[in-house]
Design a protein around this motif. Sequence first.
Motif, mmCIF file in Angstrom:
data_model
loop_
_atom_site.group_PDB
_atom_site.id
_atom_site.type_symbol
_atom_site.label_atom_id
_atom_site.label_comp_id
_atom_site.label_asym_id
_atom_site.label_seq_id
_atom_site.Cartn_x
_atom_site.Cartn_y
_atom_site.Cartn_z
ATOM 1 N N UNK A 245 87.080 14.715 44.111
ATOM 2 C CA UNK A 245 85.873 14.609 44.919
ATOM 3 C C UNK A 245 85.371 16.026 45.168
ATOM 4 N N UNK A 246 84.277 16.399 44.530
ATOM 5 C CA UNK A 246 83.800 17.784 44.599
ATOM 6 C C UNK A 246 82.499 17.891 45.368
ATOM 7 N N UNK A 247 82.558 18.632 46.473
ATOM 8 C CA UNK A 247 81.353 18.970 47.211
ATOM 9 C C UNK A 247 80.716 17.855 47.997
ATOM 10 N N UNK A 248 81.478 16.902 48.500
ATOM 11 C CA UNK A 248 80.881 15.783 49.221
ATOM 12 C C UNK A 248 80.679 16.071 50.709
ATOM 13 N N UNK A 249 80.940 17.262 51.141
ATOM 14 C CA UNK A 249 80.695 17.625 52.539
ATOM 15 C C UNK A 249 81.555 16.830 53.503
ATOM 16 N N UNK A 250 80.971 16.449 54.629
ATOM 17 C CA UNK A 250 81.728 15.770 55.679
ATOM 18 C C UNK A 250 82.211 14.392 55.235
ATOM 19 N N UNK A 251 81.478 13.743 54.329
ATOM 20 C CA UNK A 251 81.894 12.422 53.857
ATOM 21 C C UNK A 251 83.165 12.494 53.018
ATOM 22 N N UNK A 252 83.455 13.644 52.475
ATOM 23 C CA UNK A 252 84.622 13.793 51.600
ATOM 24 C C UNK A 252 85.904 13.433 52.343
ATOM 25 N N UNK A 253 86.042 13.888 53.574
ATOM 26 C CA UNK A 253 87.261 13.606 54.325
ATOM 27 C C UNK A 253 87.433 12.108 54.545
ATOM 28 N N UNK A 254 86.348 11.418 54.883
ATOM 29 C CA UNK A 254 86.424 9.976 55.117
ATOM 30 C C UNK A 254 86.762 9.238 53.829
ATOM 31 N N UNK A 255 86.155 9.642 52.741
ATOM 32 C CA UNK A 255 86.420 8.995 51.461
ATOM 33 C C UNK A 255 87.855 9.270 50.995
ATOM 34 N N UNK A 256 88.298 10.511 51.125
ATOM 35 C CA UNK A 256 89.664 10.858 50.732
ATOM 36 C C UNK A 256 90.666 10.092 51.583
ATOM 37 N N UNK B 259 92.421 2.009 47.578
ATOM 38 C CA UNK B 259 92.108 1.964 46.154
ATOM 39 C C UNK B 259 93.430 2.077 45.406
ATOM 40 N N UNK B 260 94.144 0.949 45.251
ATOM 41 C CA UNK B 260 95.482 0.989 44.647
ATOM 42 C C UNK B 260 95.483 1.662 43.279
ATOM 43 N N UNK B 261 96.476 2.515 43.106
ATOM 44 C CA UNK B 261 96.628 3.200 41.832
ATOM 45 C C UNK B 261 95.821 4.476 41.701
ATOM 46 N N UNK B 262 95.033 4.801 42.715
ATOM 47 C CA UNK B 262 94.195 6.001 42.671
ATOM 48 C C UNK B 262 94.628 7.004 43.729
ATOM 49 N N UNK B 263 94.604 8.263 43.339
ATOM 50 C CA UNK B 263 94.875 9.376 44.241
ATOM 51 C C UNK B 263 93.647 10.279 44.243
ATOM 52 N N UNK B 264 93.241 10.744 45.416
ATOM 53 C CA UNK B 264 92.066 11.611 45.517
ATOM 54 C C UNK B 264 92.477 13.040 45.852
ATOM 55 N N UNK B 265 91.777 13.963 45.213
ATOM 56 C CA UNK B 265 91.920 15.391 45.481
ATOM 57 C C UNK B 265 90.519 15.894 45.813
ATOM 58 N N UNK B 266 90.402 16.759 46.806
ATOM 59 C CA UNK B 266 89.091 17.257 47.225
ATOM 60 C C UNK B 266 88.922 18.725 46.861
ATOM 61 N N UNK B 267 87.680 19.095 46.571
ATOM 62 C CA UNK B 267 87.324 20.492 46.306
ATOM 63 C C UNK B 267 85.975 20.755 46.942
ATOM 64 N N UNK B 268 85.878 21.847 47.679
ATOM 65 C CA UNK B 268 84.626 22.150 48.371
ATOM 66 C C UNK B 268 83.749 23.135 47.611
ATOM 67 N N UNK B 269 84.185 23.569 46.458
ATOM 68 C CA UNK B 269 83.396 24.507 45.665
ATOM 69 C C UNK B 269 83.681 24.362 44.180
ATOM 70 N N UNK B 270 82.830 24.973 43.383
ATOM 71 C CA UNK B 270 82.953 24.884 41.931
ATOM 72 C C UNK B 270 84.245 25.529 41.451
ATOM 73 N N UNK B 271 84.573 26.691 41.974
ATOM 74 C CA UNK B 271 85.781 27.386 41.529
ATOM 75 C C UNK B 271 87.029 26.581 41.874
ATOM 76 N N UNK B 272 87.047 26.002 43.064
ATOM 77 C CA UNK B 272 88.192 25.182 43.478
ATOM 78 C C UNK B 272 88.298 23.934 42.589
ATOM 79 N N UNK B 273 87.171 23.319 42.292
ATOM 80 C CA UNK B 273 87.172 22.131 41.429
ATOM 81 C C UNK B 273 87.741 22.484 40.049
ATOM 82 N N UNK B 274 87.313 23.587 39.494
ATOM 83 C CA UNK B 274 87.804 24.008 38.176
ATOM 84 C C UNK B 274 89.301 24.279 38.215
ATOM 85 N N UNK B 275 89.748 24.932 39.287
ATOM 86 C CA UNK B 275 91.171 25.215 39.447
ATOM 87 C C UNK B 275 91.977 23.910 39.474
#
Length: 119
Positions: free
Chosen positions: A12-23, A31-47
């Motif tokens: 989940x990249x750059x979703x702002x405040x909604x990201x925490x609720x979704x994660x 969401x069985x079988x799914x794991x979420x990882x959050x990134x607040x920026x492009x560099x973090x997402x790429x990493x």
Amino acid sequence: MPPTLERRRVLLAGLGTECDALKAQFDAGLFPGWEAVAADGVERARFVLQMEPCDVLVLDADLYRGSDPAVLAWLGGPDRTPVLFLADGAPGLVVEALGQGADHWLPRDLALSLSLIHI
């Protein structure tokens, strides 16, 4: 014997405040079988994508808008992670993102409201 679910990963990249609720919904097992990882920026997402490959990248328009349009190719990387682009109805931005490599587009409000009712 019931089938076992393969563990899938969504970034989940750059979703702002909604990201925490979704994660939190992913973390709670909604969401069985799914794991979420959050990134607040492009560099973090790429990493994250380099260190922990993901099955899908959910990219918010606000993060894309503040970046070089070629960021989609950079984020997708050599393994070509599928990109779901979330944006409000700005047709020019959506067309640009799809042209730069986003695989699908959903209206941001719709996608976030659907996730909040546990679909």
